[in-house]
Design a protein around this motif. Structure first.
Motif, PDB file in Angstrom:
ATOM      1  N   ILE A  19       0.875  -1.168   0.000  1.00 57.68           N
ATOM      2  CA  ILE A  19       0.000   0.000   0.000  1.00 57.68           C
ATOM      3  C   ILE A  19       0.912   1.216   0.000  1.00 57.68           C
ATOM      4  CG2 ILE A  19      -1.787   1.267   1.261  1.00 57.68           C
ATOM      5  CD1 ILE A  19      -2.385  -1.485   2.677  1.00 57.68           C
ATOM      6  N   THR A  20       0.728   2.138  -0.950  1.00 55.81           N
ATOM      7  CA  THR A  20       1.546   3.349  -0.990  1.00 55.81           C
ATOM      8  C   THR A  20       0.642   4.579  -0.981  1.00 55.81           C
ATOM      9  OG1 THR A  20       1.638   3.286  -3.405  1.00 55.81           O
ATOM     10  CG2 THR A  20       3.474   2.291  -2.240  1.00 55.81           C
ATOM     11  N   LYS A  21       1.193   5.666  -0.407  1.00 56.02           N
ATOM     12  CA  LYS A  21       0.446   6.916  -0.357  1.00 56.02           C
ATOM     13  C   LYS A  21       1.438   8.069  -0.296  1.00 56.02           C
ATOM     14  CE  LYS A  21      -3.205   9.391   2.024  1.00 56.02           C
ATOM     15  NZ  LYS A  21      -4.189   9.366   3.109  1.00 56.02           N
ATOM     16  N   GLU A  25       5.472  14.208   4.067  1.00 59.29           N
ATOM     17  CA  GLU A  25       6.884  13.854   4.197  1.00 59.29           C
ATOM     18  C   GLU A  25       7.394  12.966   3.054  1.00 59.29           C
ATOM     19  OE1 GLU A  25       4.217  11.531   6.848  1.00 59.29           O
ATOM     20  OE2 GLU A  25       4.585  13.643   6.776  1.00 59.29           O
ATOM     21  N   GLY A  26       6.570  12.762   2.032  1.00 58.26           N
ATOM     22  CA  GLY A  26       6.995  12.003   0.858  1.00 58.26           C
ATOM     23  C   GLY A  26       6.164  10.746   0.657  1.00 58.26           C
ATOM     24  N   LEU A  27       6.579   9.948  -0.292  1.00 56.42           N
ATOM     25  CA  LEU A  27       5.886   8.704  -0.614  1.00 56.42           C
ATOM     26  C   LEU A  27       6.160   7.678   0.479  1.00 56.42           C
ATOM     27  CD1 LEU A  27       4.155   7.351  -2.820  1.00 56.42           C
ATOM     28  CD2 LEU A  27       6.272   6.456  -3.775  1.00 56.42           C
ATOM     29  N   LYS A  28       5.096   7.141   1.058  1.00 58.04           N
ATOM     30  CA  LYS A  28       5.214   6.146   2.124  1.00 58.04           C
ATOM     31  C   LYS A  28       4.686   4.816   1.609  1.00 58.04           C
ATOM     32  CE  LYS A  28       6.802   8.873   5.282  1.00 58.04           C
ATOM     33  NZ  LYS A  28       8.028   8.667   5.985  1.00 58.04           N
ATOM     34  N   LYS A  53      -7.507  -3.259   1.403  1.00 56.35           N
ATOM     35  CA  LYS A  53      -8.613  -2.340   1.684  1.00 56.35           C
ATOM     36  C   LYS A  53      -9.020  -2.421   3.150  1.00 56.35           C
ATOM     37  CE  LYS A  53     -10.465  -2.271  -2.999  1.00 56.35           C
ATOM     38  NZ  LYS A  53     -11.606  -2.641  -3.860  1.00 56.35           N
ATOM     39  N   GLN A  54      -9.018  -3.619   3.711  1.00 60.63           N
ATOM     40  CA  GLN A  54      -9.349  -3.805   5.120  1.00 60.63           C
ATOM     41  C   GLN A  54      -8.304  -3.116   6.008  1.00 60.63           C
ATOM     42  OE1 GLN A  54      -9.375  -7.883   6.386  1.00 60.63           O
ATOM     43  NE2 GLN A  54     -10.165  -7.398   8.410  1.00 60.63           N
ATOM     44  N   ILE A  55      -7.035  -3.263   5.682  1.00 61.34           N
ATOM     45  CA  ILE A  55      -5.957  -2.619   6.438  1.00 61.34           C
ATOM     46  C   ILE A  55      -6.126  -1.103   6.387  1.00 61.34           C
ATOM     47  CG2 ILE A  55      -3.468  -2.183   6.495  1.00 61.34           C
ATOM     48  CD1 ILE A  55      -3.124  -5.110   5.471  1.00 61.34           C
ATOM     49  N   ILE A  56      -6.421  -0.567   5.216  1.00 59.67           N
ATOM     50  CA  ILE A  56      -6.625   0.878   5.061  1.00 59.67           C
ATOM     51  C   ILE A  56      -7.800   1.341   5.922  1.00 59.67           C
ATOM     52  CG2 ILE A  56      -7.327   2.687   3.444  1.00 59.67           C
ATOM     53  CD1 ILE A  56      -5.749   1.028   1.291  1.00 59.67           C
ATOM     54  N   ASP A  57      -8.910   0.604   5.882  1.00 63.69           N
ATOM     55  CA  ASP A  57     -10.091   0.970   6.670  1.00 63.69           C
ATOM     56  C   ASP A  57      -9.794   0.943   8.165  1.00 63.69           C
ATOM     57  OD1 ASP A  57     -11.583   1.311   4.378  1.00 63.69           O
ATOM     58  OD2 ASP A  57     -12.607  -0.634   4.530  1.00 63.69           O
ATOM     59  N   ASP A  61      -3.866   6.295   7.892  1.00 65.97           N
ATOM     60  CA  ASP A  61      -2.478   6.750   7.738  1.00 65.97           C
ATOM     61  C   ASP A  61      -1.558   6.265   8.851  1.00 65.97           C
ATOM     62  OD1 ASP A  61      -3.159   8.000   5.394  1.00 65.97           O
ATOM     63  OD2 ASP A  61      -3.217  10.021   6.255  1.00 65.97           O
ATOM     64  N   ARG A  62      -2.117   5.735   9.936  1.00 65.81           N
ATOM     65  CA  ARG A  62      -1.265   5.210  11.030  1.00 65.81           C
ATOM     66  C   ARG A  62      -0.316   4.134  10.537  1.00 65.81           C
ATOM     67  NH1 ARG A  62      -6.259   4.182  14.270  1.00 65.81           N
ATOM     68  NH2 ARG A  62      -5.796   2.130  13.441  1.00 65.81           N
ATOM     69  N   MET A  63      -0.686   3.389   9.499  1.00 62.48           N
ATOM     70  CA  MET A  63       0.170   2.299   9.019  1.00 62.48           C
ATOM     71  C   MET A  63       1.513   2.817   8.501  1.00 62.48           C
ATOM     72  SD  MET A  63      -1.324   1.131   5.335  1.00 62.48           S
ATOM     73  CE  MET A  63      -2.992   1.742   5.514  1.00 62.48           C
ATOM     74  N   PHE A  64       1.593   4.107   8.193  1.00 64.05           N
ATOM     75  CA  PHE A  64       2.816   4.675   7.637  1.00 64.05           C
ATOM     76  C   PHE A  64       3.744   5.279   8.699  1.00 64.05           C
ATOM     77  CE2 PHE A  64      -0.430   5.085   4.227  1.00 64.05           C
ATOM     78  CZ  PHE A  64       0.128   4.170   3.347  1.00 64.05           C
TER      79      PHE A  64
END
Length: 67
Positions: A19-21, A25-28, A53-57, A61-64
């Motif tokens: 998953i990227t976003k 602070e840049g691409l995570k 999608k489940q992880i994102i939900d 943004d905490r995952m980054f």
């Protein structure tokens, strides 16, 4: 962006993805691998996207954030 990166495990396929976003602070990037096994590449790809999608939900943004 979600990219399935399912991996072969013997005769089966494992759930995996990236998953990227773009953040201030840049691409995570967040990589994940799960123990779920699938008989086909297509099944692994479909489930990898569903899992992302489940992880994102659940995490947003905490995952980054650095551990």
């Amino acid at each position: 962006t979600i990219r399935a990166t399912f991996q072969r495990n013997g005769a089966q396929w494992m759930t995996a993805g990236v998953i990227t976003k773009e953040l201030a602070e840049g691409l995570k990037e967040h990589r994940f691998i799960r123990a779920d096994l699938h008989a086909t590449k297509e099944g692994a790809e479909e489930f990898s996207i569903t899992k992302a999608k489940q992880i994102i939900d659940e995490q947003g943004d905490r995952m980054f954030r650095a551990a």
